[in-house]
Design an enzyme around this catalytic site. Structure first.
Site, short mmCIF file in Angstrom:
data_model
loop_
_atom_site.label_atom_id
_atom_site.label_comp_id
_atom_site.label_asym_id
_atom_site.label_seq_id
_atom_site.Cartn_x
_atom_site.Cartn_y
_atom_site.Cartn_z
N SER A 86 -51.17 -1.40 -109.26
CA SER A 86 -51.01 -2.84 -109.37
C SER A 86 -50.40 -3.19 -110.72
O SER A 86 -49.29 -2.75 -111.02
CB SER A 86 -52.34 -3.54 -109.14
OG SER A 86 -52.15 -4.91 -108.90
N ASP A 101 -49.39 -5.33 -97.82
CA ASP A 101 -49.95 -5.86 -99.06
C ASP A 101 -49.68 -7.36 -99.16
O ASP A 101 -48.53 -7.79 -99.32
CB ASP A 101 -49.32 -5.12 -100.25
CG ASP A 101 -50.07 -5.32 -101.55
OD1 ASP A 101 -50.72 -6.38 -101.69
OD2 ASP A 101 -50.03 -4.43 -102.40
N HIS A 108 -53.42 -4.34 -100.34
CA HIS A 108 -53.33 -3.94 -101.74
C HIS A 108 -54.28 -2.80 -102.09
O HIS A 108 -54.02 -2.02 -103.01
CB HIS A 108 -53.61 -5.15 -102.64
CG HIS A 108 -53.19 -4.97 -104.05
ND1 HIS A 108 -51.92 -4.58 -104.42
CD2 HIS A 108 -53.87 -5.12 -105.21
CE1 HIS A 108 -51.83 -4.51 -105.73
NE2 HIS A 108 -53.00 -4.83 -106.25
#
Length: 873
Positions: A731, A808, A841
């Site tokens: 991330s 995501d 995610h």
């Protein structure tokens, strides 16, 4: 990104070091608590199954022989394995392998199972079985008292019995429910969670839930009445429910409208809103408010007396849509399923928001008109807090979080005012949700309702007290070159103590303290600050009792302490953890984990500070770090050990904190004979505003510089192989990995691994991004500079890996596709890609949670053993 662009919710034990539930989780019983269906199951007496003495003797003799054989076999196996070493030769890395002969100066992979002294190695097999996850218990403290006294009441579950107990009276017990299921109209339904009414007479039961986004879901709800064991069906596809303090009414949301259910009338008695639809959210957040602002599934708040209900109306009509294709949801579908969400990207329209208050007595709604209180084109409402029964405050900022306005709403006078407006002074206003109401108490000299807030004091976040809702000049309660974490935790009205968690001793520790509201800046230790520690705490209704949780760096434990001055203080020899108060008993000591760890070799972890050199003003750059050394580390070896950097690095985040964990980092150290390093560079939190605000408007620069500086320091160590330094992140950490490779151009970092990375901040959501970067319209050059674009520079590393989930909803797959397009156009080929169909995610869908970590380990193993060609450009 609040919880967003930070490392994903742990998806496997190797990335799931234990955590202590937040106070909000304590308020709502967790799904793991199993209540009952009101039916007692007839128990057959144990004597019915009692074997004869002869049968027992034969059984024990056979068992003894089996155990003896197993013990001797294990000893022989361990001794044999102790003499083995697993040597995997380096690949084609330009070095002469000397025909397979090795000496101590040649890097080799260690035995993956056992050390030379016979201890077990840390591996994915162990972490996935949760071998090293400490036991942790969450007491769901209740606000109800026994005979008007705080007896420390809490929810618990014992043998499928859901009951109330007291930490001060071990004999007190009240059963509320039994079993794991309820039966309604012939259907047997599994109970997922239970929330008791404030007076404990009724239970709100959740079942048949369907996950929505990170924090939200839809479910069927029932009310169980303890008095007559009746069950009331509230409804299906309900987004959330919330007990009124009167223990009679329940506010719930269905189809984005708010309804009021009466447990006395046994039906819905009012529909509070009627304009809810796919674009307008009443009492619940849309995607961006759920993910980035409240980190919760609700935006409604009962007044303390239950006569008013405040709520937000969020209108996302003008927010642009992002469509995500899902490819493997249905086996026989020929076309992908397309799901669209309203997702405001940087510089695009945000949802509009308004604060309203419903009066339950006359069924009217007061529109707070907070949008008229400012001159901004767009606002964010970040917190709402009742300060008494008929007054509340709301915090709102402009979309770049530059200006914080505090709004006071008087629902009785139907009046809304801006009581203070404060600039961020070159930083930003971080979102917090811990503002605490301090009730009026004439006997204590408090003639008005006030509140305690978190506010910068000389460059560090501290507690301040506003004696009235309209106060503009607060009383500063704490100060110093350290920070209060999040805000106040609890207020003992009788002793006038405000308890809080802070970094007073060290920015990588968390201790508990208190300050008397009448004696500002006189800070008292609650936990033992003479030893390193990270502590969490939750309090009973009147703050007389606390669940103190030691989270590290040693093996965690939990204890119940009494903070009542009438209780004797612990003698010094008995003090463990708490410096004041009396230890009533340990809730968890994790003895099983202590015993288990005796058979394992855990790589040595050290928390320390590192000096990265001078900044542009000539000041030392001091950062917090974690260093993990592999088993049998030998500093006399030359050019031997690879180094694996694992940053996150997002604004106001922190990784280098002294908690206990054995996970992915230890697997890398143990299985690859590598040094693991975590560096919290500039921009991260808890070291003051100037340290973190340096990155504003310019994400990716200082963070990358600090990672490179730290890697350069390690590359000069004699025992480090400077050709085997890797960096990995997820991330924001994935973004930082690529920005570091881009800036470094292969000089220090030779390998990189990026999972779900941000590539261009124009593609990420507005609420998170603009807090740190302003809008693209205001900071176009900053956005250009901060994106990952110079792929030919990244390609100077030997090789890099990219992984992302196509589903995501947070960091869209668009980021990685744009990055791959840059690579194609530049003719870069020295990289690998793995895509996870439909994973979000966190990357978990269809076994992805196992594969992603296996890939990271295997790819790094190949890098460190030279199995990648030097360059494929």
């Amino acid at each position: 990104m609040t919880a967003s662009i930070e490392s994903p919710e742990p998806n496997t034990p190797e990335e799931n070091p234990w955590r202590v539930p937040t106070e909000s989780e304590h308020e709502r019983p967790s799904p793991s608590v199993s209540p009952l269906n009101g039916q007692d199951i007839e128990r057959i007496p144990d004597s019915h199954f009692k074997p004869s003495k002869r049968q027992l003797l034969d059984k024990y003799i056979k068992l003894g022989v089996i155990v003896l054989m197993l013990v001797w076999g294990s000893v022989i196996l361990v001794k044999s394995l102790g003499h083995l070493k697993m040597h995997i030769p380096p690949g084609d890395d330009g070095n002469d392998n000397d025909n397979g002969r090795y000496d101590n100066s040649t890097y080799t992979l260690p035995d993956p199972f056992i050390t030379e002294d016979g201890l077990l190695k840390i591996s994915f097999n162990h972490t996935r079985n949760k071998t090293f996850i400490p036991e942790v218990h969450s007491l769901q403290w209740l606000n109800s008292d026994i005979n008007g006294k705080d007896n420390g009441l809490y929810f618990t579950s014992i043998n499928d019995t859901y009951l109330i107990k007291s930490v001060s009276d071990k004999y007190y017990s009240k059963i509320l429910f039994k079993g794991k299921n309820i039966t309604y109209e012939g259907h047997n339904l599994s109970v997922e969670s239970i929330v008791a009414s404030p007076d404990l007479s009724k239970l709100l039961i959740k079942t048949n839930s369907i996950q929505n986004w990170r924090h939200s879901s839809f479910a069927t709800y029932f009310v169980f009445n303890e008095e007559d064991a009746s069950i009331q069906h509230i409804g299906d596809s309900i987004a959330l429910t919330e007990w009124s303090p009167n223990s009679i009414d329940i506010a719930y949301i269905q189809d984005n409208n708010i309804y009021l259910y009466s447990t006395l009338e046994k039906e819905t008695i009012n529909q509070i809103t009627n304009d809810g639809n796919s674009q307008i959210f009443n009492g619940k957040p849309d995607w961006v408010y759920e993910e980035e602002v409240f980190e919760d599934d609700r935006t409604l708040w009962w007044s303390p007396d239950g006569k008013h209900l405040a709520y937000l109306k969020i209108d996302e009509t003008n927010v642009e849509e992002y469509t995500i294709p899902y490819f493997v949801q249905e086996e026989h579908e020929q076309y992908p399923e397309m799901r669209s969400i309203k997702y405001p990207k940087s510089g695009t329209p945000n949802p509009k928001v308004e604060l309203l208050v419903y009066d339950t007595e006359d069924c009217t709604v007061y529109q707070g008109h907070i949008n008229k209180m400012h001159s901004y084109e767009s606002i964010l409402v970040t917190e709402v807090k009742w300060v008494g029964n008929d007054k509340l405050i709301a915090k709102m900022t402009d979309r770049s979080s530059d200006i914080l306005d505090v709004i006071a709403v008087d629902v009785k006078k139907q009046k809304t005012d801006v009581v203070r407006s404060e600039p961020s002074n070159g930083s930003w206003w971080e979102i917090t949700h811990n503002t605490m109401h301090i009730p009026r108490n004439e006997a204590k000299g408090r003639s008005n309702d006030g509140y305690v807030d978190l506010k910068p004091v000389d460059g560090y976040n501290h507690l301040v007290y506003f004696p009235t809702i309209n106060s503009t000049d607060p009383i500063i309660l704490t100060s110093g070159k350290w920070e209060v974490v999040l805000g106040p935790i609890s207020f003992d009205e009788q002793l006038e103590r405000i308890y809080f968690q802070a970094t007073k001793k060290s920015s990588n520790e968390r201790h508990i303290y208190y300050v008397n509201i009448n004696r500002p800046r006189v800070i008292q230790d609650v936990t033992d600050t003479s030893k390193p520690g990270v502590y969490g705490v939750t309090f009973s209704s009147n703050s007389k009792f606390a669940l103190l949780t030691y989270q590290g760096p040693k093996i965690p434990y939990q204890k119940i302490i009494s903070l009542d001055p009438k209780d004797d203080r612990d003698s010094k020899k008995d003090i463990v953890g708490n410096k004041i108060g009396k230890t009533l008993y340990y809730l968890e000591e994790n003895e099983a984990l202590k015993e288990k760890l005796e058979t394992y070799s855990v790589p040595k972890k050290t928390f320390k500070e590192m000096n990265l050199g001078k900044d542009s003003n000539g000041n030392d750059i001091i950062v917090n770090t974690i260093e993990i050394l592999p088993d049998g580390f030998d500093k006399t070896l030359k050019d031997y050990y690879p180094v694996f950097f694992y940053p996150y690095g997002g604004p106001n985040s922190q990784q280098a904190i002294q908690t206990f964990s054995i996970g992915f980092n230890e697997v890398i150290a143990s299985q690859l004979n590598a040094i693991v390093v975590v560096v919290d560079g500039r921009g991260t939190g808890y070291k003051g505003i100037s340290f973190r605000s340096l990155v504003r408007g310019n994400l990716g620069e200082y963070e990358a510089v600090d990672q490179i500086s730290a890697a350069s320091i390690y590359s000069k160590k004699d025992f480090v192989d400077s050709e085997k330094i890797a960096i990995f992140g997820w991330s924001y950490g994935g973004y930082l990995t690529l920005k570091t490779l881009e800036r470094d151009a292969g000089a220090t970092f030779k390998y990189g691994l990026a999972v779900a990375p941000v590539i261009d901040w124009r593609f990420y959501d507005s609420v998170y991004t603009e807090r740190y970067m302003y809008t693209p319209q205001e900071n176009l050059e900053g956005y250009k500079k901060s994106r990952v674009e110079n792929v030919t520079s990244i390609a100077q590393a030997k090789r890099f890996l990219l992984m992302h989930g196509t589903g995501d909803d947070n960091v869209h797959f668009q980021h990685s596709l744009v990055f791959l397009d840059h690579l194609n156009q530049a003719g870069v080929e020295n990289y690998d890609v793995h895509v996870f169909p439909d994973s979000d995610h966190s990357i978990r869908y269809h076994n992805a949670g196992v594969i992603v970590w296996d890939k990271l380990l295997d790819w790094t193993r190949n890098a460190f053993t030279g199995r990648f060609a030097t360059n494929l450009r």
